[in-house]
Scaffold this motif. Structure first.
Motif, PDB file in Angstrom:
ATOM      1  N   PHE A 268      -5.924   1.151  -5.889  1.00  0.00           N
ATOM      2  CA  PHE A 268      -5.278   1.197  -7.120  1.00  0.00           C
ATOM      3  C   PHE A 268      -4.910  -0.051  -7.909  1.00  0.00           C
ATOM      4  N   PRO A 269      -6.007  -0.934  -7.992  1.00  0.00           N
ATOM      5  CA  PRO A 269      -5.929  -2.395  -8.804  1.00  0.00           C
ATOM      6  C   PRO A 269      -5.444  -2.072  -9.968  1.00  0.00           C
ATOM      7  N   GLY A 270      -4.242  -3.228 -10.000  1.00  0.00           N
ATOM      8  CA  GLY A 270      -3.600  -3.497 -11.336  1.00  0.00           C
ATOM      9  C   GLY A 270      -2.224  -2.471 -11.521  1.00  0.00           C
ATOM     10  N   LEU A 271      -2.028  -1.745 -10.439  1.00  0.00           N
ATOM     11  CA  LEU A 271      -1.091  -0.608 -10.595  1.00  0.00           C
ATOM     12  C   LEU A 271       0.173  -0.912  -9.958  1.00  0.00           C
ATOM     13  N   LYS A 272       1.390  -0.688 -10.053  1.00  0.00           N
ATOM     14  CA  LYS A 272       2.401  -0.622  -9.166  1.00  0.00           C
ATOM     15  C   LYS A 272       2.803   0.594  -8.571  1.00  0.00           C
ATOM     16  N   LYS A 273       3.830   0.361  -7.507  1.00  0.00           N
ATOM     17  CA  LYS A 273       3.951   1.633  -6.766  1.00  0.00           C
ATOM     18  C   LYS A 273       4.652   2.636  -7.838  1.00  0.00           C
ATOM     19  N   GLU A 274       5.343   2.281  -8.974  1.00  0.00           N
ATOM     20  CA  GLU A 274       6.038   3.230  -9.779  1.00  0.00           C
ATOM     21  C   GLU A 274       4.963   4.043 -10.593  1.00  0.00           C
ATOM     22  N   ASP A 275       3.796   3.438 -10.596  1.00  0.00           N
ATOM     23  CA  ASP A 275       2.739   4.129 -11.473  1.00  0.00           C
ATOM     24  C   ASP A 275       2.044   5.361 -10.609  1.00  0.00           C
ATOM     25  N   VAL A 276       2.402   5.318  -9.069  1.00  0.00           N
ATOM     26  CA  VAL A 276       1.640   6.229  -8.225  1.00  0.00           C
ATOM     27  C   VAL A 276       2.493   7.246  -7.678  1.00  0.00           C
TER      28      VAL A 276
ATOM     29  N   GLY B 242      -0.178  22.252   2.952  1.00  0.00           N
ATOM     30  CA  GLY B 242      -0.817  21.229   3.990  1.00  0.00           C
ATOM     31  C   GLY B 242      -1.773  20.313   3.170  1.00  0.00           C
ATOM     32  N   ARG B 243      -1.711  19.924   2.087  1.00  0.00           N
ATOM     33  CA  ARG B 243      -2.525  18.994   1.345  1.00  0.00           C
ATOM     34  C   ARG B 243      -1.964  17.912   0.764  1.00  0.00           C
ATOM     35  N   LEU B 244      -2.292  16.739   0.982  1.00  0.00           N
ATOM     36  CA  LEU B 244      -1.517  15.420   0.346  1.00  0.00           C
ATOM     37  C   LEU B 244      -2.497  15.063  -0.898  1.00  0.00           C
ATOM     38  N   THR B 245      -1.863  15.047  -1.843  1.00  0.00           N
ATOM     39  CA  THR B 245      -2.458  14.391  -2.955  1.00  0.00           C
ATOM     40  C   THR B 245      -1.768  13.204  -3.666  1.00  0.00           C
ATOM     41  N   VAL B 246      -2.540  12.123  -3.781  1.00  0.00           N
ATOM     42  CA  VAL B 246      -2.095  10.967  -4.185  1.00  0.00           C
ATOM     43  C   VAL B 246      -2.664  10.836  -5.724  1.00  0.00           C
TER      44      VAL B 246
ATOM     45  N   GLU C 281       1.022  -2.431  -1.519  1.00  0.00           N
ATOM     46  CA  GLU C 281       0.936  -3.732  -1.488  1.00  0.00           C
ATOM     47  C   GLU C 281      -0.295  -4.268  -2.337  1.00  0.00           C
ATOM     48  N   HIS C 282      -0.194  -4.981  -3.244  1.00  0.00           N
ATOM     49  CA  HIS C 282      -1.317  -5.737  -3.978  1.00  0.00           C
ATOM     50  C   HIS C 282      -2.317  -4.691  -4.285  1.00  0.00           C
TER      51      HIS C 282
END
Length: 151
Positions: free
Chosen positions: A64-72, A79-83, A128-129
């Motif tokens: 996720f270039p240019g994004l912060k953890k608050e944006d994710v 049983g499914r993980l969605t990012v 991170e980054h």
């Protein structure tokens, strides 16, 4: 057994679809359904998946270039993980007597099928980054194969 799919050409398919629709004047006349992605306006972030048999873990890295953890956002359901993430970046500057305005807008989403028996508290995430790393067990200890001795 869990299956993970890597679609290296999904970005090319999207670009061809957009170019075809722009040329023919069609809005959503051509819409391909790839895996979980039914919404053509949502992009898939790049992903690497590594399994470590020694520690019984799976590590998935999402870019996720240019994004912060608050944006994710990370969700677990059935049983499914969605990012997912949303980018709303814009900048303005003067350069050579011109006003330069740049905008980046987009939604990103990727879904993985978790191994059976994985509990929510066993899923760990860090960022991170611009790289989100999610780690979870490859299989639950109670669901691991058990050896039976022959009498």
């Amino acid at each position: 057994m869990s299956l993970y799919f890597y679609e290296p050409f999904s970005d090319f398919d999207r670009l061809f679809d957009e170019a075809f629709n722009a040329r023919t004047g069609g809005g959503n006349q051509v819409q391909r359904q790839r895996g979980d992605q039914v919404n053509p306006g949502v992009l898939k972030p790049r992903m690497d998946v590594h399994e470590d048999a020694a520690s019984n873990t799976v590590t998935a890295s999402f870019e996720f270039p240019g994004l912060k953890k608050e944006d994710v956002s990370i969700d677990v359901h059935n049983g499914r993980l969605t990012v997912s993430a949303q980018s709303n970046a814009s900048s303005e500057r003067e350069e050579g007597g011109y006003a330069v305005r740049e905008r980046r807008f987009g939604k990103f989403s990727r879904t993985l099928q978790l191994p059976q028996g994985v509990k929510d508290e066993e899923i760990k995430a860090s960022m991170e980054h611009g790289v989100l790393t999610v780690t979870f067990p490859k299989s639950a200890p109670e669901l691991a194969p058990k050896k039976i001795s022959i009498a």
